[in-house]
Design a protein around this motif. Sequence first.
Motif, PDB file in Angstrom:
ATOM      1  N   CYS A   1       4.084   0.519   0.398  1.00 37.96           N
ATOM      2  CA  CYS A   1       4.807   1.563   1.128  1.00 37.96           C
ATOM      3  C   CYS A   1       5.271   2.673   0.189  1.00 37.96           C
ATOM      4  O   CYS A   1       5.210   3.856   0.522  1.00 37.96           O
ATOM      5  CB  CYS A   1       5.996   0.967   1.865  1.00 37.96           C
ATOM      6  N   SER A   2       5.744   2.278  -0.986  1.00 36.54           N
ATOM      7  CA  SER A   2       6.192   3.260  -1.971  1.00 36.54           C
ATOM      8  C   SER A   2       5.032   4.144  -2.434  1.00 36.54           C
ATOM      9  O   SER A   2       5.168   5.370  -2.533  1.00 36.54           O
ATOM     10  CB  SER A   2       6.816   2.533  -3.161  1.00 36.54           C
ATOM     11  N   TRP A   3       3.897   3.540  -2.702  1.00 30.20           N
ATOM     12  CA  TRP A   3       2.721   4.269  -3.172  1.00 30.20           C
ATOM     13  C   TRP A   3       2.138   5.170  -2.075  1.00 30.20           C
ATOM     14  O   TRP A   3       1.840   6.352  -2.311  1.00 30.20           O
ATOM     15  CB  TRP A   3       1.673   3.269  -3.653  1.00 30.20           C
TER      16      TRP A   3
ATOM     17  N   LEU B   1       2.986  -0.564 -10.637  1.00 26.74           N
ATOM     18  CA  LEU B   1       4.300  -0.721 -10.000  1.00 26.74           C
ATOM     19  C   LEU B   1       4.921  -2.085 -10.298  1.00 26.74           C
ATOM     20  O   LEU B   1       5.948  -2.441  -9.736  1.00 26.74           O
ATOM     21  CB  LEU B   1       4.169  -0.534  -8.484  1.00 26.74           C
TER      22      LEU B   1
ATOM     23  N   LYS C   1       3.597   6.177   0.674  1.00 29.00           N
ATOM     24  CA  LYS C   1       4.621   7.013   1.317  1.00 29.00           C
ATOM     25  C   LYS C   1       4.688   6.786   2.827  1.00 29.00           C
ATOM     26  O   LYS C   1       4.723   7.733   3.623  1.00 29.00           O
ATOM     27  CB  LYS C   1       4.389   8.496   0.993  1.00 29.00           C
TER      28      LYS C   1
ATOM     29  N   SER D   1       6.309  -3.774  -0.123  1.00 30.47           N
ATOM     30  CA  SER D   1       7.206  -2.717  -0.596  1.00 30.47           C
ATOM     31  C   SER D   1       6.494  -1.761  -1.536  1.00 30.47           C
ATOM     32  O   SER D   1       6.670  -0.543  -1.459  1.00 30.47           O
ATOM     33  CB  SER D   1       8.419  -3.334  -1.307  1.00 30.47           C
ATOM     34  N   ALA D   2       5.671  -2.307  -2.425  1.00 28.74           N
ATOM     35  CA  ALA D   2       4.939  -1.471  -3.375  1.00 28.74           C
ATOM     36  C   ALA D   2       3.915  -0.583  -2.666  1.00 28.74           C
ATOM     37  O   ALA D   2       3.760   0.595  -2.997  1.00 28.74           O
ATOM     38  CB  ALA D   2       4.246  -2.353  -4.413  1.00 28.74           C
TER      39      ALA D   2
ATOM     40  N   ARG E   1       7.955   0.855   5.789  1.00 27.26           N
ATOM     41  CA  ARG E   1       7.559  -0.543   5.822  1.00 27.26           C
ATOM     42  C   ARG E   1       7.448  -1.059   7.260  1.00 27.26           C
ATOM     43  O   ARG E   1       6.561  -1.845   7.579  1.00 27.26           O
ATOM     44  CB  ARG E   1       8.568  -1.389   5.041  1.00 27.26           C
TER      45      ARG E   1
ATOM     46  N   SER F   1      14.192   7.195   0.150  1.00 28.56           N
ATOM     47  CA  SER F   1      13.145   6.180   0.051  1.00 28.56           C
ATOM     48  C   SER F   1      13.626   4.761   0.307  1.00 28.56           C
ATOM     49  O   SER F   1      12.846   3.920   0.736  1.00 28.56           O
ATOM     50  CB  SER F   1      12.503   6.241  -1.346  1.00 28.56           C
ATOM     51  N   ASN F   2      14.899   4.479   0.039  1.00 27.07           N
ATOM     52  CA  ASN F   2      15.368   3.107   0.175  1.00 27.07           C
ATOM     53  C   ASN F   2      16.076   2.828   1.491  1.00 27.07           C
ATOM     54  O   ASN F   2      16.259   1.682   1.873  1.00 27.07           O
ATOM     55  CB  ASN F   2      16.328   2.759  -0.972  1.00 27.07           C
TER      56      ASN F   2
ATOM     57  N   ARG G   1       7.582   8.056   5.482  1.00 25.48           N
ATOM     58  CA  ARG G   1       8.909   7.827   4.920  1.00 25.48           C
ATOM     59  C   ARG G   1       9.644   9.143   4.814  1.00 25.48           C
ATOM     60  O   ARG G   1       9.064  10.206   4.672  1.00 25.48           O
ATOM     61  CB  ARG G   1       8.804   7.199   3.535  1.00 25.48           C
TER      62      ARG G   1
END
Length: 243
Positions: free
Chosen positions: A68-70, A40, A72, A65-66, A75, A91-92, A87
């Motif tokens: 949370c993205s991975w 990422l 799911k 942030s990374a 934050r 996503s944003n 989430r």
Amino acid sequence: MVDKNSLRAAFSERLHEALNDAGVRSRGRGVDIHRQLKTLGVEKTTQAISKWLNGESMAEADSMSALCSWLKVRREWLEYGVLPKKRTAESNICQLKINDESNVREVDQRFGKVPLISWVQAGAWCEAISNFESYDADCWLSCPVAISTHGYALRVLGDSMTNPGPGRSYPTGCIIFVDPEAETKTGDRVIARLSRTNEATFKVLVEDAGRQFLKPINPQYPIIDITEETHICGKVVGSFIPE
């Protein structure tokens, strides 16, 4: 004072919970996290990641942030424990309940971090605004609302702002975000420094018969007169109650 160890330990527990939900193996988790973050675009040492897993430190903004993205997860949940955990499809952008004028607003998750300071420090903050940007805090929190670069966070102590009935309440342990550059008006929640103490206080700014006062939400506490020596240090622009 801020209990930094408790914040770090709670973050570690939530991180392990998210990793379990994602099916990440228990052994060798540090290596798996390192590998995933690298894909990422986030470079972190395995030593730094190990400290997250052991509750010795919290992830920085890019890593948070990374993760949370991975994994799911939201934050606000991973960093603070604010539910819900998962989430949404957007996503944003997330919806976060905030105790401010709007109650619920859409917020971008890319707001900057502000220092979590003590109440004694908050009193000094009123006079040291020129030094805000260079302030070296032990704990920094991502603010979920728009706030100036001189903003800061406080952990509520005592129950003077706890509502015994229905309505807005800020119990002990609640985190509030303060913007010293925001314009204040009657009805706002504010941080003020009183003439008799170096510490700051958290109250509602009210007016009656042309005079201003600092009013606690809890009616068991007295209303405080605002004098020429009273200094309004900032407006409370958001808050949340950690899990």
